[in-house]
Scaffold this active site. Structure first.
Site, PDB file in Angstrom:
ATOM      1  N   SER A 127       6.628  50.586 120.155  1.00 30.69           N
ATOM      2  CA  SER A 127       5.894  51.297 121.164  1.00 30.69           C
ATOM      3  C   SER A 127       4.592  51.688 120.693  1.00 30.69           C
ATOM      4  CB  SER A 127       6.569  52.904 121.306  1.00 30.69           C
ATOM      5  OG  SER A 127       5.780  53.494 121.677  1.00 30.69           O
ATOM      6  N   GLU A 129       3.276  54.328 120.778  1.00 28.49           N
ATOM      7  CA  GLU A 129       3.043  55.591 119.970  1.00 28.49           C
ATOM      8  C   GLU A 129       3.258  55.401 118.342  1.00 28.49           C
ATOM      9  OE1 GLU A 129       2.790  58.843 121.070  1.00 28.49           O
ATOM     10  OE2 GLU A 129       2.671  58.151 123.284  1.00 28.49           O
ATOM     11  N   TYR A 153       9.033  60.829 117.554  1.00 27.59           N
ATOM     12  CA  TYR A 153       9.364  59.670 118.114  1.00 27.59           C
ATOM     13  C   TYR A 153       8.694  58.521 117.671  1.00 27.59           C
ATOM     14  CZ  TYR A 153       9.114  56.000 122.070  1.00 27.59           C
ATOM     15  OH  TYR A 153       9.060  54.970 122.389  1.00 27.59           O
TER      16      TYR A 153
HETATM   17  P1  NAP Z   1      14.521  55.464 129.160  1.00 26.81           P
HETATM   18  O1  NAP Z   1      14.619  55.359 130.723  1.00 26.81           O
HETATM   19  O2  NAP Z   1      14.639  56.938 128.559  1.00 26.81           O
HETATM   20  O3  NAP Z   1      15.976  54.802 128.619  1.00 26.81           O
HETATM   21  C1  NAP Z   1      16.451  55.076 127.290  1.00 26.81           C
HETATM   22  C2  NAP Z   1      17.802  54.409 127.212  1.00 26.81           C
HETATM   23  O4  NAP Z   1      18.335  54.994 125.945  1.00 26.81           O
HETATM   24  C3  NAP Z   1      18.784  55.059 128.379  1.00 26.81           C
HETATM   25  O5  NAP Z   1      19.759  54.153 128.690  1.00 26.81           O
HETATM   26  C4  NAP Z   1      19.644  56.167 127.550  1.00 26.81           C
HETATM   27  O6  NAP Z   1      20.842  56.685 127.691  1.00 26.81           O
HETATM   28  C5  NAP Z   1      19.523  55.567 126.236  1.00 26.81           C
HETATM   29  N1  NAP Z   1      19.845  56.734 124.956  1.00 26.81           N
HETATM   30  C6  NAP Z   1      18.724  57.694 124.617  1.00 26.81           C
HETATM   31  N2  NAP Z   1      19.485  58.373 123.761  1.00 26.81           N
HETATM   32  C7  NAP Z   1      20.488  57.786 123.617  1.00 26.81           C
HETATM   33  C8  NAP Z   1      21.423  58.117 122.574  1.00 26.81           C
HETATM   34  N3  NAP Z   1      21.308  59.100 121.655  1.00 26.81           N
HETATM   35  N4  NAP Z   1      22.639  57.430 122.467  1.00 26.81           N
HETATM   36  C9  NAP Z   1      22.915  56.305 123.270  1.00 26.81           C
HETATM   37  N5  NAP Z   1      21.802  56.002 124.202  1.00 26.81           N
HETATM   38  C10 NAP Z   1      20.800  56.623 124.362  1.00 26.81           C
HETATM   39  O7  NAP Z   1      13.620  54.728 128.466  1.00 26.81           O
HETATM   40  P2  NAP Z   1      12.772  53.086 129.143  1.00 26.81           P
HETATM   41  O8  NAP Z   1      11.540  53.703 129.643  1.00 26.81           O
HETATM   42  O9  NAP Z   1      13.828  52.354 129.776  1.00 26.81           O
HETATM   43  O10 NAP Z   1      12.309  52.523 127.680  1.00 26.81           O
HETATM   44  C11 NAP Z   1      13.172  51.605 127.058  1.00 26.81           C
HETATM   45  C12 NAP Z   1      12.727  51.548 125.610  1.00 26.81           C
HETATM   46  O11 NAP Z   1      11.403  51.223 125.334  1.00 26.81           O
HETATM   47  C13 NAP Z   1      13.042  52.742 124.803  1.00 26.81           C
HETATM   48  O12 NAP Z   1      13.414  52.339 123.370  1.00 26.81           O
HETATM   49  C14 NAP Z   1      11.419  53.533 124.670  1.00 26.81           C
HETATM   50  O13 NAP Z   1      11.223  54.151 123.710  1.00 26.81           O
HETATM   51  C15 NAP Z   1      10.824  52.320 124.658  1.00 26.81           C
HETATM   52  N6  NAP Z   1       9.341  52.185 125.106  1.00 26.81           N
HETATM   53  C16 NAP Z   1       9.184  52.455 126.308  1.00 26.81           C
HETATM   54  C17 NAP Z   1       7.958  52.793 126.877  1.00 26.81           C
HETATM   55  C18 NAP Z   1       7.713  53.174 128.262  1.00 26.81           C
HETATM   56  O14 NAP Z   1       6.491  53.330 128.613  1.00 26.81           O
HETATM   57  N7  NAP Z   1       8.617  53.305 129.058  1.00 26.81           N
HETATM   58  C19 NAP Z   1       6.679  52.501 126.057  1.00 26.81           C
HETATM   59  C20 NAP Z   1       7.131  51.970 124.694  1.00 26.81           C
HETATM   60  C21 NAP Z   1       8.401  51.937 124.309  1.00 26.81           C
HETATM   61  P3  NAP Z   1      21.046  57.922 128.719  1.00 26.81           P
HETATM   62  O15 NAP Z   1      20.876  57.462 130.068  1.00 26.81           O
HETATM   63  O16 NAP Z   1      22.601  57.983 128.565  1.00 26.81           O
HETATM   64  O17 NAP Z   1      20.360  59.026 128.386  1.00 26.81           O
END
Ligand code: NAP
Length: 333
Positions: A127, A129, A153
């Site tokens: 990320s 971040e 994070y």
């Molecule tokens: P998201 O919508 O928040 O999805 C996160 C996923 O991780 C969900 O399936 C969630 O499951 C799972 N998760 C969270 N905590 C968990 C735990 N303790 N045990 C098992 N599963 C868990 O995130 P996203 O936007 O799709 O992002 C995908 C990845 O890219 C993440 O790693 C995020 O940090 C990274 N990222 C995102 C962005 C962005 O702008 N979106 C930017 C940079 C990096 P539940 O549904 O069960 O909560």
């Protein structure tokens, strides 16, 4: 294509879009790992019409044995690790859980690949971040810039990033980190600022809500469109050699500018409908930050040519479709 892919974090925004992309490319099996199979939070997959095409398996990614046995059983060609506690704000409330999950899950996946089959390709969701508050002269952010994260994070993601790099360098694994900047869609979690803004603004326009409450409008970010960003994840794992890439739009916009544009497009009056509340401010927030996507464009052939105005149009259209779909689901119940 007879490839099998495992996607962790299948219930999230990127998990859903990536699964759709892999299915469209003809992967023979797309397996989604989730905390549980009966939690029922598969709305995003349902919305995209792909829920029945994905095999969902419950897996606690902090349990090394469970991770190993799934990888042994399914022998995937590729693993996309998207699961994470992904909220910067929430990470200040649960720093320990955020750090533990976001690093241990990665360690367990990498160890399992090392033990079972080193040819399995691995994508890690890093990320922007991780960079934290960078000096103005360091902008735009490139892959080579040193990290200085300013949230639990960001720190957890930086650790996971270096774990991923280390398993590539030390054991020869094919591991890639996608250093993604903020990317948005109607499938974003409801507490993320752009999703909240657009959802609430549409609800105000439709007479279902009175006002939008926001914190710091001065933040500037490099915002992009999630369905385009998952293409870069896939491209990374199709290369001859593993590498890390910054994925971003390359443009920067203030939150205030996005709010003004959304309100203008929806015909809403700012003075009537916007409230500011310092409770929504963070003690430590990133200042100006934006990235340079030239390495991804050159080496992956990844294209991103969506302007901020086009992004906002797409987000409004997608949100309208999401709200309609959620409404029709409620009516069926
Ligand atoms: P998201 O919508 O928040 O999805 C996160 C996923 O991780 C969900 O399936 C969630 O499951 C799972 N998760 C969270 N905590 C968990 C735990 N303790 N045990 C098992 N599963 C868990 O995130 P996203 O936007 O799709 O992002 C995908 C990845 O890219 C993440 O790693 C995020 O940090 C990274 N990222 C995102 C962005 C962005 O702008 N979106 C930017 C940079 C990096 P539940 O549904 O069960 O909560």
């Amino acid at each position: 294509m007879t490839k099998t892919a495992i996607i962790t974090g299948i219930t999230g925004q990127d998990g859903a879009y990536l699964a759709k992309l892999l299915l469209s490319k003809g992967y023979s099996k797309v397996i989604g790992l989730a905390r549980s199979t009966d939690k029922g939070d598969f709305e995003r997959l349902d919305f995209l019409g792909i829920k029945s095409d994905i095999e969902i398996i419950a897996c606690d990614l902090t349990d090394a044995g469970a991770v190993e046995s799934i990888i042994k059983q399914y022998r995937p060609d590729e693993i996309y690790n998207l699961a994470a506690q992904s909220s910067v704000g929430y990470s200040f409330e649960i720093p320990s859980a955020t750090f533990q999950f976001n690093t241990l899950s990665v360690m367990n996946l990498l160890e399992a690949i090392k033990k079972i089959d080193k040819s399995i390709r691995f994508y890690q969701a890093s990320s922007s971040e991780m960079f934290g508050n960078v000096a103005l002269q360091s902008l735009p952010i490139k892959e080579s810039l040193l990290f200085h994260p300013v949230s639990p994070y960001g720190i957890s993601k930086a650790s996971a990033h270096w774990l991923t790099v280390n398993y590539r360098e030390a054991y020869g694994l094919f591991t890639c980190c996608g250093i993604l900047f903020n990317h948005e869609s109607a499938l974003r979690g409801p507490n993320f600022v752009i999703k909240k803004l657009i959802n609430t603004a549409i609800n105000i326009q439709q007479g279902k809500s009175g006002s939008l409450t926001m914190g710091n409008l001065a933040i500037s970010r490099d915002w992009g469109y999630a369905p385009k960003y998952v293409e870069a994840m896939w491209l990374m794992l199709q290369q001859d050699t593993a590498n890390d890439f910054v994925i971003c739009s390359g443009t920067v916009t203030t939150l205030q500018n996005i709010i003004l544009t959304v309100f203008d497009k929806l015909g809403l009056d700012l003075n009537t409908h916007l409230r500011l509340d310092s409770a929504f401010m963070r003690s430590l927030d990133l200042g100006l930050i934006f990235g340079d996507n030239s390495k991804a464009k050159k080496e992956l052939g990844w294209e991103y040519d969506i302007s901020t105005n086009e992004l906002i149009d797409a987000l409004i259209q997608d949100e309208l479709a999401w709200i309609d779909w959620m409404g029709s689901k409620k009516n069926i119940k």
